[in-house]
Design a protein around this motif. Structure first.
Motif, PDB file in Angstrom:
ATOM      1  N   ALA A 175       0.824  -1.205   0.000  1.00 37.66           N
ATOM      2  CA  ALA A 175       0.000   0.000   0.000  1.00 37.66           C
ATOM      3  C   ALA A 175       0.856   1.251   0.000  1.00 37.66           C
ATOM      4  O   ALA A 175       1.828   1.351   0.746  1.00 37.66           O
ATOM      5  N   ASN A 176       0.466   2.204  -0.828  1.00 41.51           N
ATOM      6  CA  ASN A 176       1.045   3.541  -0.842  1.00 41.51           C
ATOM      7  C   ASN A 176      -0.049   4.475  -0.343  1.00 41.51           C
ATOM      8  O   ASN A 176      -0.865   4.971  -1.110  1.00 41.51           O
ATOM      9  N   THR A 177      -0.081   4.699   0.986  1.00 42.07           N
ATOM     10  CA  THR A 177      -1.159   5.493   1.572  1.00 42.07           C
ATOM     11  C   THR A 177      -1.082   6.955   1.146  1.00 42.07           C
ATOM     12  O   THR A 177      -2.105   7.634   1.081  1.00 42.07           O
ATOM     13  N   GLU A 178       0.119   7.443   0.850  1.00 38.52           N
ATOM     14  CA  GLU A 178       0.280   8.835   0.458  1.00 38.52           C
ATOM     15  C   GLU A 178      -0.408   9.125  -0.870  1.00 38.52           C
ATOM     16  O   GLU A 178      -1.003  10.187  -1.055  1.00 38.52           O
ATOM     17  N   ALA A 179      -0.322   8.176  -1.795  1.00 39.63           N
ATOM     18  CA  ALA A 179      -0.874   8.370  -3.136  1.00 39.63           C
ATOM     19  C   ALA A 179      -2.166   7.607  -3.374  1.00 39.63           C
ATOM     20  O   ALA A 179      -2.687   7.584  -4.492  1.00 39.63           O
ATOM     21  N   GLY A 180      -2.710   6.939  -2.339  1.00 42.33           N
ATOM     22  CA  GLY A 180      -4.014   6.303  -2.475  1.00 42.33           C
ATOM     23  C   GLY A 180      -4.051   5.113  -3.400  1.00 42.33           C
ATOM     24  O   GLY A 180      -4.985   4.964  -4.190  1.00 42.33           O
ATOM     25  N   PHE A 181      -3.046   4.223  -3.303  1.00 39.60           N
ATOM     26  CA  PHE A 181      -3.015   3.023  -4.143  1.00 39.60           C
ATOM     27  C   PHE A 181      -2.543   1.838  -3.331  1.00 39.60           C
ATOM     28  O   PHE A 181      -1.581   1.944  -2.560  1.00 39.60           O
ATOM     29  N   SER A 182      -3.199   0.690  -3.497  1.00 44.46           N
ATOM     30  CA  SER A 182      -2.693  -0.554  -2.917  1.00 44.46           C
ATOM     31  C   SER A 182      -2.958  -1.711  -3.866  1.00 44.46           C
ATOM     32  O   SER A 182      -3.942  -1.721  -4.617  1.00 44.46           O
ATOM     33  N   ALA A 183      -2.037  -2.675  -3.839  1.00 44.13           N
ATOM     34  CA  ALA A 183      -2.193  -3.950  -4.540  1.00 44.13           C
ATOM     35  C   ALA A 183      -2.234  -5.038  -3.478  1.00 44.13           C
ATOM     36  O   ALA A 183      -1.454  -5.005  -2.518  1.00 44.13           O
ATOM     37  N   LEU A 184      -3.132  -6.004  -3.639  1.00 46.10           N
ATOM     38  CA  LEU A 184      -3.270  -7.024  -2.606  1.00 46.10           C
ATOM     39  C   LEU A 184      -3.719  -8.343  -3.207  1.00 46.10           C
ATOM     40  O   LEU A 184      -4.325  -8.385  -4.282  1.00 46.10           O
ATOM     41  N   THR A 185      -3.407  -9.410  -2.502  1.00 47.31           N
ATOM     42  CA  THR A 185      -3.876 -10.745  -2.853  1.00 47.31           C
ATOM     43  C   THR A 185      -4.449 -11.406  -1.605  1.00 47.31           C
ATOM     44  O   THR A 185      -4.096 -11.058  -0.479  1.00 47.31           O
ATOM     45  N   PHE A 186      -5.332 -12.367  -1.824  1.00 48.34           N
ATOM     46  CA  PHE A 186      -5.903 -13.141  -0.716  1.00 48.34           C
ATOM     47  C   PHE A 186      -6.489 -14.430  -1.272  1.00 48.34           C
ATOM     48  O   PHE A 186      -6.636 -14.583  -2.500  1.00 48.34           O
ATOM     49  N   THR A 187      -6.816 -15.357  -0.383  1.00 48.39           N
ATOM     50  CA  THR A 187      -7.480 -16.602  -0.754  1.00 48.39           C
ATOM     51  C   THR A 187      -8.920 -16.534  -0.275  1.00 48.39           C
ATOM     52  O   THR A 187      -9.178 -16.272   0.910  1.00 48.39           O
ATOM     53  N   SER A 188      -9.862 -16.746  -1.175  1.00 47.07           N
ATOM     54  CA  SER A 188     -11.271 -16.648  -0.799  1.00 47.07           C
ATOM     55  C   SER A 188     -11.668 -17.837   0.077  1.00 47.07           C
ATOM     56  O   SER A 188     -11.031 -18.895   0.045  1.00 47.07           O
ATOM     57  N   PRO A 189     -12.718 -17.689   0.887  1.00 45.81           N
ATOM     58  CA  PRO A 189     -13.166 -18.791   1.755  1.00 45.81           C
ATOM     59  C   PRO A 189     -13.548 -20.032   0.959  1.00 45.81           C
ATOM     60  O   PRO A 189     -13.889 -19.959  -0.225  1.00 45.81           O
ATOM     61  N   SER A 190     -13.524 -21.162   1.648  1.00 40.83           N
ATOM     62  CA  SER A 190     -13.822 -22.439   0.993  1.00 40.83           C
ATOM     63  C   SER A 190     -15.310 -22.677   0.824  1.00 40.83           C
ATOM     64  O   SER A 190     -15.724 -23.588   0.111  1.00 40.83           O
ATOM     65  N   SER A 191     -16.134 -21.859   1.470  1.00 38.20           N
ATOM     66  CA  SER A 191     -17.584 -21.999   1.350  1.00 38.20           C
ATOM     67  C   SER A 191     -18.195 -20.679   0.897  1.00 38.20           C
ATOM     68  O   SER A 191     -17.590 -19.611   1.064  1.00 38.20           O
ATOM     69  N   GLU A 192     -19.380 -20.749   0.329  1.00 42.73           N
ATOM     70  CA  GLU A 192     -20.040 -19.540  -0.163  1.00 42.73           C
ATOM     71  C   GLU A 192     -20.406 -18.632   1.008  1.00 42.73           C
ATOM     72  O   GLU A 192     -21.099 -19.047   1.942  1.00 42.73           O
ATOM     73  N   GLN A 193     -19.927 -17.389   0.970  1.00 44.61           N
ATOM     74  CA  GLN A 193     -20.218 -16.450   2.049  1.00 44.61           C
ATOM     75  C   GLN A 193     -19.774 -15.041   1.669  1.00 44.61           C
ATOM     76  O   GLN A 193     -18.979 -14.850   0.750  1.00 44.61           O
ATOM     77  N   ASN A 194     -20.274 -14.072   2.409  1.00 42.20           N
ATOM     78  CA  ASN A 194     -19.775 -12.708   2.329  1.00 42.20           C
ATOM     79  C   ASN A 194     -18.535 -12.600   3.210  1.00 42.20           C
ATOM     80  O   ASN A 194     -18.472 -13.204   4.281  1.00 42.20           O
ATOM     81  N   PHE A 195     -17.557 -11.815   2.774  1.00 36.89           N
ATOM     82  CA  PHE A 195     -16.360 -11.647   3.595  1.00 36.89           C
ATOM     83  C   PHE A 195     -15.707 -10.310   3.285  1.00 36.89           C
ATOM     84  O   PHE A 195     -16.004  -9.662   2.276  1.00 36.89           O
ATOM     85  N   THR A 196     -14.802  -9.882   4.164  1.00 34.54           N
ATOM     86  CA  THR A 196     -14.103  -8.615   4.011  1.00 34.54           C
ATOM     87  C   THR A 196     -12.608  -8.858   3.905  1.00 34.54           C
ATOM     88  O   THR A 196     -12.087  -9.870   4.379  1.00 34.54           O
ATOM     89  N   ILE A 197     -11.918  -7.881   3.283  1.00 30.47           N
ATOM     90  CA  ILE A 197     -10.480  -7.989   3.021  1.00 30.47           C
ATOM     91  C   ILE A 197      -9.838  -6.643   3.319  1.00 30.47           C
ATOM     92  O   ILE A 197     -10.296  -5.609   2.823  1.00 30.47           O
ATOM     93  N   GLY A 198      -8.786  -6.623   4.125  1.00 33.73           N
ATOM     94  CA  GLY A 198      -8.072  -5.389   4.396  1.00 33.73           C
ATOM     95  C   GLY A 198      -7.330  -4.894   3.172  1.00 33.73           C
ATOM     96  O   GLY A 198      -6.645  -5.666   2.492  1.00 33.73           O
ATOM     97  N   HIS A 199      -7.458  -3.574   2.863  1.00 34.06           N
ATOM     98  CA  HIS A 199      -6.799  -3.016   1.678  1.00 34.06           C
ATOM     99  C   HIS A 199      -5.567  -2.180   1.995  1.00 34.06           C
ATOM    100  O   HIS A 199      -4.830  -1.801   1.085  1.00 34.06           O
ATOM    101  N   GLY A 200      -5.316  -1.865   3.261  1.00 35.33           N
ATOM    102  CA  GLY A 200      -4.076  -1.197   3.650  1.00 35.33           C
ATOM    103  C   GLY A 200      -4.043   0.300   3.482  1.00 35.33           C
ATOM    104  O   GLY A 200      -3.019   0.936   3.769  1.00 35.33           O
ATOM    105  N   LEU A 201      -5.149   0.912   3.019  1.00 34.58           N
ATOM    106  CA  LEU A 201      -5.188   2.356   2.815  1.00 34.58           C
ATOM    107  C   LEU A 201      -5.834   3.051   4.012  1.00 34.58           C
ATOM    108  O   LEU A 201      -6.326   2.393   4.930  1.00 34.58           O
ATOM    109  N   ASN A 202      -5.839   4.388   3.978  1.00 36.02           N
ATOM    110  CA  ASN A 202      -6.411   5.170   5.069  1.00 36.02           C
ATOM    111  C   ASN A 202      -7.753   5.781   4.722  1.00 36.02           C
ATOM    112  O   ASN A 202      -8.296   6.562   5.500  1.00 36.02           O
ATOM    113  N   ALA A 203      -8.280   5.447   3.550  1.00 37.38           N
ATOM    114  CA  ALA A 203      -9.561   5.986   3.110  1.00 37.38           C
ATOM    115  C   ALA A 203     -10.302   4.911   2.324  1.00 37.38           C
ATOM    116  O   ALA A 203      -9.697   3.965   1.804  1.00 37.38           O
ATOM    117  N   LYS A 204     -11.613   5.072   2.246  1.00 38.33           N
ATOM    118  CA  LYS A 204     -12.435   4.144   1.476  1.00 38.33           C
ATOM    119  C   LYS A 204     -12.046   4.200   0.008  1.00 38.33           C
ATOM    120  O   LYS A 204     -11.966   5.288  -0.568  1.00 38.33           O
TER     121      LYS A 204
END
Length: 343
Positions: free
Chosen positions: A133-162
């Motif tokens: 994450a580059n919080t100063e310039a408002g950009f982040s790249a990220l990877t994650f593994t999705s859950p093994s079952s169907e569901q809603n989930f959240t992922i941290g993006h590392g920035l300071n704003a939506k």
């Protein structure tokens, strides 16, 4: 070519735009390798395109690693291209003999974003993510593994704003690029980066972006809809930074004297997409490939076509841009056109 320094008054000290994003042009040298230098930073995301012929857009990021190619204009899975982008360097990147990124004698463009110098583990969401994450310039790249079952989930993006814009897709298997943009008519709607469709949405119970809202710490989605269960997923996130980067929309007027959009800075790079009409492309225009108004040179992110130069597109202004075309992809009468501008 020196781009000069664009000082952005953002915060007490301000930032220099070219320390966080740059467009670089180069000519292919395959089978000889070459280093693209002069960025003033180590890029975390490099997006390359052959300007001369119909070849795919090729994206590389430092989280997935070198020689791991993914296209913006298809739903193909990531694959290893030996000799493509072989290293991320302190002021650029190195290319090997792979013709998709270094075809001899061909003209290429690369768009480059600074992330972080190392990958961090982020546990802000219900699923752990790996983030640069580059919080100063408002950009982040990220990877994650999705859950093994169907569901809603959240992922941290590392920035300071939506985030105001998100590209998200499976990279270990085939899948569309889902795009969130704050200018969509409903927050849970989406576009496909690899297609020229209009915006779409699913029902309340099967939302692409899950049941949760995006926040200053997480994005959200739903397995089995946006991404497959237990799949490897990639996301790029951006948000507004005063004087440097802005996301928004305008209404097309269908005239060659088009609407004027105020961004608060002189753009060097612009992406445009209609949310309303199918058949409209993701248009990319920058001041490095076309150095004076009206800017006519554009590349479509959703196709493998070469750079087009036949028709005027926009004028870049000191504090924004003005449409200079009747092209229905970016100025159809009464369409809402989404934009992403960078200084």
């Amino acid at each position: 070519m020196s781009l000069g320094k664009r000082i952005i008054e953002s915060g007490a000290d301000g930032i220099t735009a070219t320390d966080h994003f740059q467009t670089k042009l180069y000519t292919g040298t395959s089978p000889s390798s070459q280093s693209i230098t002069g960025l003033a930073f180590e890029p975390s995301l490099v997006w390359t395109k052959n300007r001369d012929i119909g070849e795919p857009h090729m994206l590389y990021d430092s989280i997935r690693g070198v020689e791991q190619t993914i296209y913006s204009n298809t739903a193909d899975s990531q694959f290893s291209d030996s000799g493509s982008l072989t290293s991320f360097n302190s002021d650029g990147f190195t290319l090997g003999s792979y013709t998709g990124t270094n075809r001899s004698g061909h003209n290429f463009v690369s768009w480059n974003w600074k992330g972080a110098s190392s990958t961090a583990t982020n546990n802000d969401g219900s699923v752990t993510s790996s983030v640069r994450a580059n919080t100063e310039a408002g950009f982040s790249a990220l990877t994650f593994t999705s859950p093994s079952s169907e569901q809603n989930f959240t992922i941290g993006h590392g920035l300071n704003a939506k985030p105001d814009m998100v590209f998200l897709r499976n990279f270990g298997s085939g899948g569309n690029w889902f795009v969130f943009h704050k200018g969509l008519s409903a927050e849970q709607n989406f576009l496909y980066l690899n297609e020229n469709f209009n915006e779409a949405g699913l029902t309340q119970d099967s939302r692409i972006w899950g049941q949760q809202a995006f926040t200053s710490s997480v994005i959200s989605t739903r397995s089995n809809y946006t991404v497959s269960n237990s799949s490897n997923v990639l996301a790029y996130c951006w948000h507004d930074v005063a004087g440097f980067q802005k996301f928004g929309s305008y209404t097309g007027n269908g005239s060659a004297t088009g609407p004027t959009v105020t961004t608060g800075f002189a753009p060097s790079w612009l992406m445009l997409k209609s949310r309303d009409t199918t058949g409209t492309n993701w248009r990319i225009i920058d001041s490095t490939r076309d150095t004076s108004n009206p800017r006519a040179n554009y590349i479509n992110a959703d196709t493998n076509g070469p750079e087009q130069t036949s028709f005027d597109q926009v004028n870049f202004l000191t504090d924004g841009f003005q449409l200079a075309t009747t092209d229905t992809s970016i100025n159809k009468l009464n369409d809402t056109i989404l934009y992403w501008a960078i200084a």
